[in-house]
Design a protein around this motif. Structure first.
Motif, PDB file in Angstrom:
ATOM      1  N   VAL A 161       0.849  -1.197   0.000  1.00 12.72           N
ATOM      2  CA  VAL A 161       0.000   0.000   0.000  1.00 12.72           C
ATOM      3  C   VAL A 161       0.880   1.241   0.000  1.00 12.72           C
ATOM      4  N   THR A 162       0.520   2.227  -0.827  1.00 11.54           N
ATOM      5  CA  THR A 162       1.201   3.526  -0.774  1.00 11.54           C
ATOM      6  C   THR A 162       0.209   4.576  -0.286  1.00 11.54           C
ATOM      7  N   ARG A 163       0.723   5.524   0.507  1.00 13.18           N
ATOM      8  CA  ARG A 163      -0.092   6.621   1.016  1.00 13.18           C
ATOM      9  C   ARG A 163       0.578   7.945   0.653  1.00 13.18           C
ATOM     10  N   TYR A 164      -0.252   8.913   0.267  1.00 17.17           N
ATOM     11  CA  TYR A 164       0.209  10.231  -0.168  1.00 17.17           C
ATOM     12  C   TYR A 164      -0.551  11.251   0.686  1.00 17.17           C
ATOM     13  N   ALA A 165       0.154  11.884   1.624  1.00 18.40           N
ATOM     14  CA  ALA A 165      -0.532  12.699   2.633  1.00 18.40           C
ATOM     15  C   ALA A 165      -0.147  14.175   2.577  1.00 18.40           C
ATOM     16  N   HIS A 166      -0.934  14.993   3.304  1.00 21.56           N
ATOM     17  CA  HIS A 166      -0.791  16.453   3.404  1.00 21.56           C
ATOM     18  C   HIS A 166      -1.062  17.128   2.064  1.00 21.56           C
ATOM     19  N   LEU A 167      -1.858  16.496   1.224  1.00 20.26           N
ATOM     20  CA  LEU A 167      -2.147  17.058  -0.092  1.00 20.26           C
ATOM     21  C   LEU A 167      -2.934  18.358   0.023  1.00 20.26           C
ATOM     22  N   GLY A 168      -2.672  19.241  -0.934  1.00 17.39           N
ATOM     23  CA  GLY A 168      -3.477  20.453  -1.014  1.00 17.39           C
ATOM     24  C   GLY A 168      -4.811  20.158  -1.673  1.00 17.39           C
ATOM     25  N   ALA A 169      -4.817  19.171  -2.571  1.00 16.68           N
ATOM     26  CA  ALA A 169      -6.047  18.777  -3.251  1.00 16.68           C
ATOM     27  C   ALA A 169      -5.869  17.363  -3.785  1.00 16.68           C
ATOM     28  N   VAL A 170      -6.985  16.649  -3.861  1.00 21.36           N
ATOM     29  CA  VAL A 170      -7.025  15.331  -4.495  1.00 21.36           C
ATOM     30  C   VAL A 170      -7.524  15.538  -5.918  1.00 21.36           C
ATOM     31  N   THR A 171      -6.938  14.834  -6.875  1.00 25.74           N
ATOM     32  CA  THR A 171      -7.347  14.973  -8.275  1.00 25.74           C
ATOM     33  C   THR A 171      -8.853  14.761  -8.424  1.00 25.74           C
ATOM     34  N   ALA A 172      -9.515  15.676  -9.114  1.00 22.14           N
ATOM     35  CA  ALA A 172     -10.965  15.611  -9.298  1.00 22.14           C
ATOM     36  C   ALA A 172     -11.364  14.294  -9.959  1.00 22.14           C
ATOM     37  N   GLY A 173     -12.394  13.668  -9.423  1.00 17.68           N
ATOM     38  CA  GLY A 173     -12.904  12.425  -9.997  1.00 17.68           C
ATOM     39  C   GLY A 173     -12.238  11.171  -9.479  1.00 17.68           C
ATOM     40  N   LEU A 174     -11.130  11.324  -8.734  1.00 16.93           N
ATOM     41  CA  LEU A 174     -10.454  10.140  -8.197  1.00 16.93           C
ATOM     42  C   LEU A 174     -11.330   9.523  -7.117  1.00 16.93           C
ATOM     43  N   LYS A 175     -11.576   8.233  -7.216  1.00 13.45           N
ATOM     44  CA  LYS A 175     -12.484   7.609  -6.253  1.00 13.45           C
ATOM     45  C   LYS A 175     -12.035   6.196  -5.896  1.00 13.45           C
ATOM     46  N   ARG A 176     -12.542   5.713  -4.805  1.00 12.02           N
ATOM     47  CA  ARG A 176     -12.225   4.381  -4.323  1.00 12.02           C
ATOM     48  C   ARG A 176     -12.655   3.334  -5.351  1.00 12.02           C
ATOM     49  N   GLY A 177     -11.786   2.340  -5.542  1.00 10.49           N
ATOM     50  CA  GLY A 177     -12.068   1.274  -6.489  1.00 10.49           C
ATOM     51  C   GLY A 177     -11.546   1.546  -7.889  1.00 10.49           C
ATOM     52  N   GLN A 178     -11.037   2.741  -8.122  1.00  9.39           N
ATOM     53  CA  GLN A 178     -10.525   3.100  -9.442  1.00  9.39           C
ATOM     54  C   GLN A 178      -9.160   2.471  -9.685  1.00  9.39           C
ATOM     55  N   ARG A 179      -9.001   1.814 -10.841  1.00  4.00           N
ATOM     56  CA  ARG A 179      -7.701   1.267 -11.213  1.00  4.00           C
ATOM     57  C   ARG A 179      -6.852   2.396 -11.774  1.00  4.00           C
ATOM     58  N   ILE A 180      -5.595   2.427 -11.368  1.00  2.00           N
ATOM     59  CA  ILE A 180      -4.740   3.552 -11.732  1.00  2.00           C
ATOM     60  C   ILE A 180      -3.366   3.051 -12.145  1.00  2.00           C
ATOM     61  N   ARG A 181      -2.735   3.769 -13.048  1.00  2.00           N
ATOM     62  CA  ARG A 181      -1.414   3.399 -13.551  1.00  2.00           C
ATOM     63  C   ARG A 181      -0.339   4.268 -12.909  1.00  2.00           C
ATOM     64  N   ALA A 182       0.870   3.726 -12.821  1.00  2.00           N
ATOM     65  CA  ALA A 182       2.003   4.498 -12.302  1.00  2.00           C
ATOM     66  C   ALA A 182       2.178   5.763 -13.126  1.00  2.00           C
ATOM     67  N   GLY A 183       2.443   6.877 -12.439  1.00  3.29           N
ATOM     68  CA  GLY A 183       2.654   8.143 -13.125  1.00  3.29           C
ATOM     69  C   GLY A 183       1.397   8.962 -13.330  1.00  3.29           C
ATOM     70  N   HIS A 184       0.232   8.412 -12.945  1.00  2.00           N
ATOM     71  CA  HIS A 184      -1.024   9.152 -13.107  1.00  2.00           C
ATOM     72  C   HIS A 184      -1.161  10.166 -11.966  1.00  2.00           C
ATOM     73  N   PRO A 185      -1.524  11.417 -12.260  1.00  2.00           N
ATOM     74  CA  PRO A 185      -1.685  12.420 -11.192  1.00  2.00           C
ATOM     75  C   PRO A 185      -2.815  12.026 -10.239  1.00  2.00           C
ATOM     76  N   ILE A 186      -2.535  12.109  -8.944  1.00  2.00           N
ATOM     77  CA  ILE A 186      -3.555  11.764  -7.945  1.00  2.00           C
ATOM     78  C   ILE A 186      -3.862  12.937  -7.015  1.00  2.00           C
ATOM     79  N   GLY A 187      -3.051  13.987  -7.073  1.00  2.00           N
ATOM     80  CA  GLY A 187      -3.285  15.140  -6.212  1.00  2.00           C
ATOM     81  C   GLY A 187      -2.220  16.193  -6.408  1.00  2.00           C
TER      82      GLY A 187
END
Length: 236
Positions: free
Chosen positions: A131-157
């Protein structure tokens, strides 16, 4: 007495003419053969070596903030408002507000929202329960939601300073399926083909050394503790 047989002069003359004609005929055949078009030399084709099968990758990790250095490592750390050291369960990467934060590996989003202490954060689950965690973000990428499959290098916040934070930076963690914090330095920039390749045991070890943290900004939630310790004046 030995008799000498002498060939008639006419016969010798005819033999000479015949021999001369044979020589001319042979020369003509040779010239005709030389004049014939020669077949072009067959092209020599070098054998093509067999293509090695592409190595299967179980999981590969890249930096969530390419081009930015880690300024606070994994391990025991004591903040100015704390009485003793505690585990800093990830690494901090300093970067300006708004800098894009990228998924470190392929996976599935398992959390995207706010968490006490972490502020706005994203959690992604990868192969073998990592598991990776990305914390203290100023914003989470719009539309990002639980259960979404994501590729390395995709913006998440974006980089921010939400939660208990002393300035703009990304707090990045890697945990195993037992929720044990792992040192990200054992994973970032590396590719793993087999489960046995994962350095989980080595990455879970924590040095007994406690590092005293230096901060440029004191979080508002910790300011009263600093005043109580006499480390800062009220109103500072």
């Amino acid at each position: 007495m030995t008799e000498t047989v002498t060939a008639p002069q006419g016969g010798l003359h005819r033999l000479g003419i015949a021999a001369f004609g044979a020589v001319l005929a042979l020369g003509a055949i040779t010239l005709a053969h030389a004049a014939l078009p020669r077949p072009e030399a067959e092209a020599v084709v070098a054998p093509v070596p067999p293509t090695a099968p592409e190595r299967v990758v179980l999981v590969a990790f890249q930096s969530p903030l390419p081009g930015h250095a880690i300024n606070s490592p994994f391990g025991l750390r004591q903040m100015p408002w704390e009485d003793a050291g505690r585990l800093h369960a990830g690494v901090d990467i300093a970067a300006p507000f708004g800098e894009p934060v990228l998924a470190a590996a392929d996976g599935i989003v398992t959390r995207a929202g706010a968490l006490p202490g972490y502020g706005r954060m994203v959690e992604i689950t990868h192969a073998e329960g990592l598991v990776t965690r990305y914390a203290h973000l100023g914003a989470v990428t719009a539309g990002l939601k639980r259960g979404q499959r994501i590729r390395a290098g995709h913006p998440i916040g974006e980089v921010g300073s939400s939660g208990v934070s002393s300035g703009p930076h990304l707090h990045f963690e890697i945990r195993d399926r037992q929720d044990r914090p792992l040192n990200p330095l054992y994973f970032l920039g590396r590719r793993f083909a087999e489960v046995e390749d994962l350095p989980v045991q080595a990455a879970a070890k924590v040095s007994p050394r406690v590092r005293m943290a230096q901060v440029s900004t004191i979080p508002e939630s910790k300011r009263s503790l600093m005043v109580a310790k006499g480390l800062i004046e009220a109103g500072d």
